[in-house]
Design a protein around this motif. Structure first.
Motif, PDB file in Angstrom:
ATOM      1  N   GLU A 103       2.089   4.634   4.111  1.00  0.00           N
ATOM      2  CA  GLU A 103       1.340   4.171   2.935  1.00  0.00           C
ATOM      3  C   GLU A 103       2.200   3.362   1.984  1.00  0.00           C
ATOM      4  O   GLU A 103       1.693   2.521   1.241  1.00  0.00           O
ATOM      5  CB  GLU A 103       0.722   5.348   2.196  1.00  0.00           C
ATOM      6  N   GLY A 172       3.553  -4.157   6.833  1.00  0.00           N
ATOM      7  CA  GLY A 172       2.850  -4.558   5.622  1.00  0.00           C
ATOM      8  C   GLY A 172       1.341  -4.468   5.771  1.00  0.00           C
ATOM      9  O   GLY A 172       0.646  -3.939   4.909  1.00  0.00           O
ATOM     10  N   ILE A 173       0.840  -4.971   6.884  1.00  0.00           N
ATOM     11  CA  ILE A 173      -0.607  -4.926   7.101  1.00  0.00           C
ATOM     12  C   ILE A 173      -1.093  -3.492   7.221  1.00  0.00           C
ATOM     13  O   ILE A 173      -2.115  -3.113   6.643  1.00  0.00           O
ATOM     14  CB  ILE A 173      -0.972  -5.732   8.360  1.00  0.00           C
ATOM     15  N   LYS A 175       0.203  -0.943   5.862  1.00  0.00           N
ATOM     16  CA  LYS A 175       0.224  -0.357   4.525  1.00  0.00           C
ATOM     17  C   LYS A 175      -1.052  -0.713   3.767  1.00  0.00           C
ATOM     18  O   LYS A 175      -1.650   0.136   3.099  1.00  0.00           O
ATOM     19  CB  LYS A 175       1.446  -0.869   3.759  1.00  0.00           C
ATOM     20  N   ASN A 176      -1.481  -1.979   3.889  1.00  0.00           N
ATOM     21  CA  ASN A 176      -2.674  -2.392   3.159  1.00  0.00           C
ATOM     22  C   ASN A 176      -3.932  -1.758   3.723  1.00  0.00           C
ATOM     23  O   ASN A 176      -4.808  -1.347   2.985  1.00  0.00           O
ATOM     24  CB  ASN A 176      -2.801  -3.909   3.194  1.00  0.00           C
ATOM     25  N   LEU A 177      -3.986  -1.675   5.049  1.00  0.00           N
ATOM     26  CA  LEU A 177      -5.154  -1.065   5.675  1.00  0.00           C
ATOM     27  C   LEU A 177      -5.088   0.454   5.590  1.00  0.00           C
ATOM     28  O   LEU A 177      -6.070   1.122   5.852  1.00  0.00           O
ATOM     29  CB  LEU A 177      -5.246  -1.500   7.146  1.00  0.00           C
ATOM     30  N   GLN A 178      -3.939   0.968   5.188  1.00  0.00           N
ATOM     31  CA  GLN A 178      -3.721   2.423   5.142  1.00  0.00           C
ATOM     32  C   GLN A 178      -4.143   3.052   6.453  1.00  0.00           C
ATOM     33  O   GLN A 178      -4.910   4.017   6.483  1.00  0.00           O
ATOM     34  CB  GLN A 178      -4.504   3.053   3.977  1.00  0.00           C
ATOM     35  N   ALA A 182      -4.001   1.169  13.006  1.00  0.00           N
ATOM     36  CA  ALA A 182      -3.771  -0.279  13.014  1.00  0.00           C
ATOM     37  C   ALA A 182      -2.299  -0.572  13.282  1.00  0.00           C
ATOM     38  O   ALA A 182      -1.971  -1.502  14.020  1.00  0.00           O
ATOM     39  CB  ALA A 182      -4.195  -0.893  11.674  1.00  0.00           C
TER      40      ALA A 182
END
Lengths: 201, 201
Positions: A103, A172-173, A175-178, A182
């Motif tokens: 996260e 990074g992605i 983290k954003n999609l949590q 993914a």
DNA sequence: AGAATAATATACCGACCGGTATGGATGAGT
DNA sequence: ACTCATCCATACCGGTCGGTATATTATTCT
């Protein structure tokens, strides 16, 4: 007041600063919040570090660089088949990392994104860590070529740059999609890319 | 004071906020600095936007999403050979973007890295833009499969996720290295990855 | 033991931040 | 022409920030 332990105090502050910076970023990390977790106060912090800026640089050098090297470079450097080690890492890195990394993202990447355009000292120290990682992967690819595992037409430096870039991008992605899901599918694709560099494919 | 032009004032503020956020990030972007460039004051800003938070969301929706769609999705959607359009974009995107994008990075990625763990409204709006981009690439890959260009064993959704991840990773790394050269070699590797998904390779 | 120094606590400062209250200017509706 | 909502400028507020000055306690050296 308890016994005074300068080295331990310094380390306590460094660790707390690392956690706070990892959670909120460097600029949003407040001195007060860093100290509230520890039992210490500003007097201790500003005795060991002249400014917040110096504290941030110390976190980068003494904690982030160290951890990243141990986690991502050493296993490859120490392996006799570095490509296998690299592929293993790509697939299993999510299991070798604290749970909050998903996260919060990679501390190196977070700081690079935030601070590199703003402060050249941050930038150079962060880039040194990145460079070290990239060099390790480049070395793995070159060694793989010498061992006949990697195709000879592969440019190790360019491929290594892409691997670290894509790696950080996946973190990074995710983290954003949590989403750990993914992240794993994304890293699986990176795995496939590295496999596509191997001979006989 | 000049003539009052509400729509133009709102747009002026939005643009200035976009630039300031792109340069410094959302949290470090100060209301005063945003306004100093424009000839306006806080009265105007807080008339059009209730809070800084709402201003940030408006920048995301009305500027970032719009630009990204125009730059990265529309050319693919409008092409009859979407894979070719995608490959062309990967190689030439650095020429279709303002010069400061190289040093400042992708506004979408910057904001995702900074704000997604901190604010769920930012996160959902940013992820919607990301999702739209990913869907476009997934559609391109599926269409490519239908046209026989892409191998049938490729998972379009997973590959699309990886492409956007690696793409953002390349932008981020190039930003840190402050090197257009690094960006181009990195994107060239991404190009090669997409080519490796094509049939007959 | 005494002196010097290192280590930490506390209180405080100026600067800046986001936000608000208020009032004046403008334009639209009647 | 009068009213009223829209639009915007100005002054100000409470809170937080990084940093400092100073005092006090602990350690080390002589």
């Amino acid at each position: 007041m308890d016994i005074k332990q300068p080295d331990q105090s310094r380390n306590t502050i460094l660790q707390a600063a690392y956690c706070e910076i990892h959670r909120k970023g460097y600029q949003a990390a407040s001195i007060a919040d860093i100290l509230s977790d520890t039992g210490l106060t500003k007097g201790a912090l500003y005795h060991h570090f002249p400014t917040k800026h110096a504290l941030g640089l110390a976190v980068i050098e003494e904690i982030i660089g160290d951890r990243l090297g141990r986690l991502l470079s050493d296993p490859i450097r120490e392996s006799e088949k570095p490509i296998d080690a690299l592929l293993y890492l790509i697939i299993h890195v999510d299991q070798q990392v604290p749970a909050d990394y998903m996260e919060l993202g990679c501390p190196l990447n977070n700081l690079m994104q935030e601070m590199s355009p703003l402060d050249h000292e941050f930038k150079s120290k962060l880039n040194a860590i990145l460079r070290n990682w990239q060099d390790t992967i480049e070395w793995a690819l070159s060694t793989g070529q010498a061992q006949g595992e990697i195709r000879p037409d592969v440019d190790p430096k360019a491929a290594a740059l892409f691997i670290v870039s894509a790696w950080e991008g996946c973190v990074g992605i995710a983290k954003n999609l949590q989403s750990g899901e993914a992240f794993r599918t994304c890293m699986q694709q990176l795995h496939d890319y590295v496999v596509s560099l191997c001979a006989g494919r």
